[in-house]
Design a protein around this motif. Structure first.
Motif, PDB file in Angstrom:
ATOM      1  N   UNK A 179     -51.765  82.031  -8.434  1.00 39.80           N
ATOM      2  CA  UNK A 179     -51.247  81.032  -8.815  1.00 39.80           C
ATOM      3  C   UNK A 179     -51.260  79.604  -8.066  1.00 39.80           C
ATOM      4  N   UNK A 180     -51.578  79.796  -6.716  1.00 40.71           N
ATOM      5  CA  UNK A 180     -51.366  78.798  -5.754  1.00 40.71           C
ATOM      6  C   UNK A 180     -52.870  77.876  -6.172  1.00 40.71           C
ATOM      7  N   UNK A 181     -53.777  78.411  -6.995  1.00 35.53           N
ATOM      8  CA  UNK A 181     -54.925  77.615  -7.334  1.00 35.53           C
ATOM      9  C   UNK A 181     -54.805  76.946  -8.707  1.00 35.53           C
ATOM     10  N   UNK A 182     -53.803  77.207  -9.355  1.00 30.21           N
ATOM     11  CA  UNK A 182     -53.675  76.528 -10.710  1.00 30.21           C
ATOM     12  C   UNK A 182     -53.707  75.013 -10.509  1.00 30.21           C
ATOM     13  N   UNK A 183     -54.134  74.650 -11.650  1.00 29.61           N
ATOM     14  CA  UNK A 183     -53.796  72.996 -11.827  1.00 29.61           C
ATOM     15  C   UNK A 183     -54.022  72.858 -13.089  1.00 29.61           C
ATOM     16  N   UNK A 184     -53.312  71.688 -13.668  1.00 29.20           N
ATOM     17  CA  UNK A 184     -52.863  71.361 -15.067  1.00 29.20           C
ATOM     18  C   UNK A 184     -54.362  70.682 -15.574  1.00 29.20           C
TER      19      UNK A 184
ATOM     20  N   UNK B  45     -56.987  67.820  -8.779  1.00 28.69           N
ATOM     21  CA  UNK B  45     -56.466  68.522  -7.604  1.00 28.69           C
ATOM     22  C   UNK B  45     -56.332  67.965  -6.456  1.00 28.69           C
ATOM     23  N   UNK B  46     -55.370  67.918  -5.828  1.00 30.77           N
ATOM     24  CA  UNK B  46     -55.153  67.627  -4.488  1.00 30.77           C
ATOM     25  C   UNK B  46     -55.277  68.618  -3.538  1.00 30.77           C
ATOM     26  N   UNK B  47     -56.230  68.610  -2.660  1.00 32.16           N
ATOM     27  CA  UNK B  47     -56.780  69.818  -1.709  1.00 32.16           C
ATOM     28  C   UNK B  47     -55.677  69.891  -0.609  1.00 32.16           C
ATOM     29  N   UNK B  48     -55.542  71.087  -0.384  1.00 35.26           N
ATOM     30  CA  UNK B  48     -53.967  71.257   0.898  1.00 35.26           C
ATOM     31  C   UNK B  48     -54.941  71.777   2.050  1.00 35.26           C
ATOM     32  N   UNK B  49     -54.952  70.515   2.958  1.00 38.79           N
ATOM     33  CA  UNK B  49     -55.469  70.637   4.291  1.00 38.79           C
ATOM     34  C   UNK B  49     -54.927  71.724   5.136  1.00 38.79           C
TER      35      UNK B  49
ATOM     36  N   UNK C  11     -51.518  76.325  -1.495  1.00 38.55           N
ATOM     37  CA  UNK C  11     -51.246  75.548  -2.719  1.00 38.55           C
ATOM     38  C   UNK C  11     -51.828  74.234  -3.057  1.00 38.55           C
ATOM     39  N   UNK C  12     -52.570  74.151  -4.019  1.00 38.24           N
ATOM     40  CA  UNK C  12     -53.379  72.891  -4.270  1.00 38.24           C
ATOM     41  C   UNK C  12     -52.306  72.293  -5.140  1.00 38.24           C
ATOM     42  N   UNK C  13     -52.180  70.900  -4.847  1.00 37.62           N
ATOM     43  CA  UNK C  13     -51.283  69.779  -5.644  1.00 37.62           C
ATOM     44  C   UNK C  13     -52.210  69.317  -6.772  1.00 37.62           C
ATOM     45  N   UNK C  14     -51.522  68.491  -7.596  1.00 36.14           N
ATOM     46  CA  UNK C  14     -52.285  68.130  -8.924  1.00 36.14           C
ATOM     47  C   UNK C  14     -51.523  66.509  -8.852  1.00 36.14           C
ATOM     48  N   UNK C  15     -52.395  65.702  -9.439  1.00 38.95           N
ATOM     49  CA  UNK C  15     -52.245  64.464 -10.195  1.00 38.95           C
ATOM     50  C   UNK C  15     -52.638  63.906 -11.296  1.00 38.95           C
ATOM     51  N   UNK C  16     -51.903  63.410 -12.173  1.00 39.00           N
ATOM     52  CA  UNK C  16     -52.461  63.181 -13.533  1.00 39.00           C
ATOM     53  C   UNK C  16     -51.716  62.037 -14.386  1.00 39.00           C
TER      54      UNK C  16
ATOM     55  N   UNK D  39     -46.595  68.143  -5.294  1.00 37.36           N
ATOM     56  CA  UNK D  39     -47.038  68.308  -4.173  1.00 37.36           C
ATOM     57  C   UNK D  39     -46.134  69.590  -3.519  1.00 37.36           C
ATOM     58  N   UNK D  40     -46.702  70.099  -2.464  1.00 35.85           N
ATOM     59  CA  UNK D  40     -45.942  71.544  -2.090  1.00 35.85           C
ATOM     60  C   UNK D  40     -44.767  71.101  -1.479  1.00 35.85           C
TER      61      UNK D  40
END
Length: 416
Positions: free
Chosen positions: A116-121, A126-130, A134-139, A149-150
């Protein structure tokens, strides 16, 4: 451009953690020209989260979400936003590789829910988590901008700075001017009196704007303007700052967001001056304030927390006749504050000696009221000055106000 921050997590509603993310994001968004109009906190509940999204979409152009994108079934932020927008969720391959590598590198079995932490809409960036998994998203949809964001600040902050902010600048802020601000710091004056001194400026404000904020013992005034460049902004901000400083020269101690103890440490270190402190009712709070500043070792020689009369007498040579007896002024007095400051200065062989003695509460002491405090400043050269202070509030409030007031008096001595 208007923004709303939606913090997701039942733990926030229960008061188990503090929402520091909203403070960080509000400050960062203002700096790039996005005004935060609302902050919402919603629990881990699908219907309430969708309702919050629907309401925020009606009143904001930019929606930023923090939290609710972890591996468990109650991490619902992406699910709720996807359902609200009518989009599908799918696994981002690069994010999934990062999750899998994490578990392999540690020799830990990866449970299915971690996918689930790799899910995007669908259709999102995708906003990589360094610093996490958990990946973030922007749309974007219908001139609205959504950023997810996490929740953990150590993951959220770098993701915003490195991923989300550049995305917002590219997609949402093509026509917006950034906001530039200065933080003016004041001590020894309350918010209401400070506002009264600036009332005409506040009433007439349009650009730059003036916003006072208060906390125990000090006041901050933020002055802000929108401009095409920092140089253009500084012309306006510096003019307003000069007018404010002219009205409150004995109270404005900085034009950056620093505590007054930082200014004192820097001034004394630069001049080669040293300090010793004797504290009774504040219990070391003044010393803690000073020593919390890097570089204080160059100017702070040491101090004594002298709660009992015996310690005042034994370590700081306060005459017994001042402390006890039918005609004694008592520990909470002008006389004892003076001796404490002078003695700690001599014992520490410092340029300045500070002292505090008073009644922080909750009960009377020596038949003297709660909030009665005496502070003193002794100098290697010059007369010792003693100040009688009277505060209201609880024990902690009185201690904080006493410490800040004493530091304000010392700062004034240093700049005169």
């Amino acid at each position: 451009m208007k923004a709303e921050i939606i913090a997701v997590g039942t733990e926030l509603l229960l008061g188990q953690i503090v929402n520091t993310n909203a403070q960080f994001l509000s400050r960062e968004l203002a700096a790039i020209g996005i005004d935060v109009y609302c902050q919402t906190v919603v629990g881990d509940n699908m219907s309430r989260l969708k309702n919050a999204i629907e309401l925020a979409t009606k009143r904001a152009d930019v929606l930023l979400f923090t939290g609710g994108i972890g591996p468990t079934q109650d991490d619902l932020t992406k699910d709720a936003l996807a359902e609200f927008l009518g989009r599908e969720l799918h696994i981002d391959r690069l994010a999934m590789d990062q999750v899998e590598k994490f578990f392999v590198s540690r020799g830990i079995h990866m449970t299915e829910n971690n996918r689930r932490q790799a899910l995007i809409i669908e259709g999102s960036t995708p906003l990589p988590n360094e610093t996490g998994l958990a990946v973030g998203v922007a749309l974007t949809e219908e001139n609205k901008f959504y950023v997810v964001l996490p929740g953990p600040p150590k993951e959220m902050m770098p993701m915003f700075n490195q991923q989300a902010k550049p995305w917002l600048l590219q997609h949402a802020l093509t026509d917006e001017m950034p906001i530039y601000s200065k933080m003016l710091k004041f001590a020894g004056i309350g918010e209401s009196l400070l506002e009264d001194k600036l009332l005409d400026l506040i009433h007439a404000q349009s650009d730059p704007t003036i916003a006072p904020y208060a906390k125990e013992g000090e006041v901050t005034v933020r002055i802000s303007t929108k401009a095409n460049s920092e140089q253009e902004a500084l012309v306006k901000l510096n003019t307003l700052e000069a007018e404010i400083q002219k009205r409150l020269p004995e109270h404005m101690y900085a034009n950056t967001d620093v505590p007054i103890e930082k200014m004192i440490v820097d001034i004394m270190s630069d001049r080669g001056l040293t300090l010793g402190i004797a504290e009774s009712c504040t219990g070391g709070l003044v010393m803690e304030s000073i020593t919390s500043i890097p570089g204080s070792g160059d100017m702070f020689k040491g101090g004594v927390v002298c709660y009992s009369n015996a310690i005042k007498e034994k370590l700081l040579n306060v005459p017994h006749a001042l402390l006890e007896g039918p005609d004694a002024p008592g520990a909470v007095s002008h006389e004892v504050a003076k001796v404490l400051a002078e003695q700690v200065r001599m014992i520490m062989d410092s340029d300045f000696g500070l002292s505090v003695t008073g009644v922080a509460g909750p009960a009377f002491s020596e038949h003297k009221p709660v909030g009665l405090v005496y502070v003193a400043i002794a100098r290697r050269e010059g007369e010792t000055e003693v100040y009688e202070l009277r505060f209201s509030g609880n024990r902690e409030t009185i201690r904080i106000r006493t410490a800040k007031t004493l530091l304000h008096h010392l700062w004034k001595k240093l700049i005169l």
